[in-house]
Design an enzyme around this catalytic site. Structure first.
Site, PDB file in Angstrom:
ATOM      1  N   PHE A  91       0.810  -1.234   0.000  1.00  9.42           N
ATOM      2  CA  PHE A  91       0.000   0.000   0.000  1.00  9.42           C
ATOM      3  C   PHE A  91       0.837   1.275   0.000  1.00  9.42           C
ATOM      4  O   PHE A  91       0.368   2.327  -0.396  1.00  9.42           O
ATOM      5  CB  PHE A  91      -0.972   0.010   1.187  1.00  9.42           C
ATOM      6  CG  PHE A  91      -1.892  -1.197   1.209  1.00  9.42           C
ATOM      7  CD1 PHE A  91      -2.287  -1.806   0.031  1.00  9.42           C
ATOM      8  CD2 PHE A  91      -2.355  -1.713   2.417  1.00  9.42           C
ATOM      9  CE1 PHE A  91      -3.115  -2.927   0.040  1.00  9.42           C
ATOM     10  CE2 PHE A  91      -3.190  -2.831   2.434  1.00  9.42           C
ATOM     11  CZ  PHE A  91      -3.563  -3.438   1.247  1.00  9.42           C
ATOM     12  N   LYS A 146     -13.828   1.934  11.393  1.00 13.44           N
ATOM     13  CA  LYS A 146     -13.422   2.558  12.645  1.00 13.44           C
ATOM     14  C   LYS A 146     -12.221   1.814  13.224  1.00 13.44           C
ATOM     15  O   LYS A 146     -12.016   0.665  12.826  1.00 13.44           O
ATOM     16  CB  LYS A 146     -14.590   2.573  13.633  1.00 13.44           C
ATOM     17  CG  LYS A 146     -14.841   1.199  14.309  1.00 13.44           C
ATOM     18  CD  LYS A 146     -15.743   1.296  15.487  1.00 13.44           C
ATOM     19  CE  LYS A 146     -15.010   1.248  16.798  1.00 13.44           C
ATOM     20  NZ  LYS A 146     -14.618  -0.072  17.301  1.00 13.44           N
ATOM     21  N   HIS A 238     -20.330   3.527  18.950  1.00  7.27           N
ATOM     22  CA  HIS A 238     -21.588   2.782  19.055  1.00  7.27           C
ATOM     23  C   HIS A 238     -22.577   3.402  20.052  1.00  7.27           C
ATOM     24  O   HIS A 238     -23.742   3.594  19.741  1.00  7.27           O
ATOM     25  CB  HIS A 238     -21.323   1.334  19.467  1.00  7.27           C
ATOM     26  CG  HIS A 238     -20.291   0.646  18.614  1.00  7.27           C
ATOM     27  ND1 HIS A 238     -20.187   0.853  17.264  1.00  7.27           N
ATOM     28  CD2 HIS A 238     -19.313  -0.247  18.919  1.00  7.27           C
ATOM     29  CE1 HIS A 238     -19.193   0.108  16.776  1.00  7.27           C
ATOM     30  NE2 HIS A 238     -18.649  -0.561  17.772  1.00  7.27           N
TER      31      HIS A 238
HETATM   32  C1  BG6 Z   1     -16.245  -3.300  17.938  1.00  5.78           C
HETATM   33  C2  BG6 Z   1     -15.243  -3.145  19.055  1.00  5.78           C
HETATM   34  O1  BG6 Z   1     -16.451  -2.065  17.303  1.00  5.78           O
HETATM   35  O2  BG6 Z   1     -17.483  -3.758  18.485  1.00  5.78           O
HETATM   36  C3  BG6 Z   1     -15.056  -4.462  19.789  1.00  5.78           C
HETATM   37  O3  BG6 Z   1     -13.995  -2.733  18.513  1.00  5.78           O
HETATM   38  C4  BG6 Z   1     -16.387  -5.019  20.240  1.00  5.78           C
HETATM   39  O4  BG6 Z   1     -14.197  -4.294  20.917  1.00  5.78           O
HETATM   40  C5  BG6 Z   1     -17.394  -5.039  19.092  1.00  5.78           C
HETATM   41  O5  BG6 Z   1     -16.167  -6.323  20.730  1.00  5.78           O
HETATM   42  C6  BG6 Z   1     -18.789  -5.408  19.588  1.00  5.78           C
HETATM   43  O6  BG6 Z   1     -19.630  -5.570  18.487  1.00  5.78           O
HETATM   44  P1  BG6 Z   1     -20.940  -6.490  18.576  1.00  5.78           P
HETATM   45  O7  BG6 Z   1     -21.611  -6.315  17.258  1.00  5.78           O
HETATM   46  O8  BG6 Z   1     -20.456  -7.895  18.819  1.00  5.78           O
HETATM   47  O9  BG6 Z   1     -21.738  -5.986  19.728  1.00  5.78           O
END
Ligand code: BG6
Length: 489
Positions: A91, A146, A238
């Protein structure tokens, strides 16, 4: 739009990495299985030192591993593998992109989707090399995984570097929570039901809880996780996205910008967590050894590769407040942690009690309506309703019971699509509404940065035993407001 109109080349940078192999290729396979990929789609894996035949074999093995056995069928798998090819690209070497350009020029009239699944620090460099070799045109799209940055400044740098080569309308920033079925359902629930639309404000809602709990620990990602911690890894993206979807005003339509404009207003209205309220509004924790489902598990500092003096948090609880007319005086309690007793992501909306209570004083706590939106597991919605208990001997004794809508039962869904299936489909279709705009991500960082700054000055994480719901201080934070987290009643 018909499927034929969605012919495209999808290119993965970091194609042999964990995310592409574990999530992205399986998600595309599911789209193939659902006949949602046009026949001439090309999926192009890019990785340094990739030997094409080996990489295809490796990808096939990943599909067999990460797609449930019952969902693998030989015809679909063969069709899918025919769409997949690999190209070895370093890259950082501009000359390596010329072979990519030749490959793309074989189909000049189609959309190119560049999926960056590498460290964000090289997104700018990849973009520059793609641009100088003539791979980017005005129809190209870029998908960015992300974490985009580590702070407002570094996220600004990544966005600015990529923004030199793509317009904002070409950029799809991933927050995979936005691809979860129930998260999208939040929009339908709020804006298609007058019942909730009218009640969705501080006159009727007393507080909101958002919990994203995981049973797993660091899972071999200690090096990555320890640089980020739970606030950057989960809250900045999130949990704040969920908060925005719960709290935003109705958008004027379902277009990406109408929704994102409303989310940005919420982020800008968040009360800054200044030093004077740091201890009353934010609880930071780190798990110590404990037990999950009867099995002993190590503490954060005892995980493989751990730096035993780390003060990175694996748990955060925050009392967030939104300074506007709709939400004045309504706390949003956010909580997320690793090594909790169960995997659970849910939003609970607590409605206020009636202004004048006429039933048994002992049952007063019962007379509260609660709306629970469960993202995982068992996606669904449940509304806690208060009725009279049945039976001649019961008088006007109250009873609280749920009206439940389980999505899997109600809609006879044989499987809930993974978030990445929805997100990849939206990128192919050119819909940005489930992706994060630059000002959203930067406002979210701004709010989190202040918390991080306050932590620099002391504020060690509090220990909590693996398998518990976090440090006791998190319960105390709610108890101070006369409340408890949902699992405590
Ligand atoms: C990710 C985080 O964005 O989301 C992780 O980097 C986390 O640490 C994961 O485990 C959780 O995603 P989900 O969809 O399993 O709730």
């Amino acid at each position: 739009m018909s499927i034929a109109d969605t012919s495209c080349d999808i290119l993965f940078f970091g194609a042999l990495g964990d995310l592409t192999q574990r999530k992205l290729l399986p998600a595309l396979y599911q789209l193939e299985r659902a006949n949602l990929l046009s026949a001439d789609t090309r999926i192009i894996g890019l990785a340094r030192d990739s030997e094409p035949a080996d990489s295809i074999n490796h990808s096939e093995a990943s599909l067999r591993r990460f797609v449930p056995e019952a969902e693998i069928d030989t015809d679909t798998l063969q069709r899918f593998l025919q769409k997949l090819q690999f190209l070895s690209v370093d890259f950082g070497v501009a000359a390596d992109y010329l072979a990519l350009k030749d490959l793309l020029d074989q189909r000049p009239d189609r959309t190119r989707i560049f999926y960056y699944s590498t460290a964000a620090s090289i997104y700018g460099m990849i973009s520059a090399n793609l641009a100088s070799s003539g791979c980017i045109d005005e129809r190209s799209r870029v998908v960015m995984e992300k974490p985009i940055g580590h702070s407002l400044t570094s996220s600004h740098e990544v966005n600015a570097a990529v923004g030199q080569y793509y317009d904002e309308a070409q950029i799809y920033r991933i927050d995979h929570y936005l691809g979860k079925e129930t998260v999208q359902n939040l929009i339908a629930l709020r804006f298609a039901n007058n019942l909730f639309g009218n009640q969705w404000n501080q006159n009727h809602i007393s507080h909101v809880e958002i919990t994203v709990a995981e049973k797993v620990g660091i899972e071999g990602r200690w090096g990555y996780f320890d640089k980020y911690g739970q606030l950057r890894d989960m809250v900045q993206n999130h949990l704040l996205q969920l908060l925005c979807l719960v709290a935003m005003d109705p958008p004027s339509d379902l277009s990406a910008d109408a929704i994102r404009d409303e989310k940005v207003k919420v982020l800008k209205a968040l009360r800054p967590i200044t030093e004077d309220i740091r201890d009353s509004h934010v609880i930071r924790g780190q798990y110590s050894a404990g037990e999950i489902a009867g099995e002993p598990v190590p503490g954060y500092l005892e995980e493989p590769d751990a730096n035993t003096t780390s003060d990175t948090e694996s748990f955060v609880a925050i009392k967030a407040e939104i300074r506007n007319w709709r939400w004045a005086g309504v706390p949003f309690y956010l909580r997320t942690g690793k090594r909790m007793p169960e995997k659970l992501s849910q939003i609970t909306i607590h409605f206020r009690q009636q202004p004048h209570y006429i039933f048994d004083p002992e049952q007063r706590k019962l007379a509260e309506n609660k709306l629970t939106i469960k993202l995982q597991p068992d996606e669904g919605i449940s509304l806690q309703i208060v009725t009279k208990d049945q039976g001649l001997d019961k008088g006007m004794q109250l009873r609280s019971a749920p009206l439940q809508l389980s999505f899997s039962q109600a809609f006879e869904m044989s499987r809930v699509p993974d978030a990445y299936e929805r997100l990849l489909l939206e990128v192919i279709n050119g819909n940005q509404y489930l992706f994060v705009r630059r000002d959203e991500i930067e406002n979210a960082w701004k709010w989190c940065d202040q918390i991080l700054e306050n932590w620099q000055d002391g504020n060690e994480p509090l220990p909590y035993a693996a398998g518990s719901w976090g440090p006791e201080a998190s319960d105390v934070m709610l108890a101070t407001d006369g409340r408890t987290w949902h699992e405590n009643g």
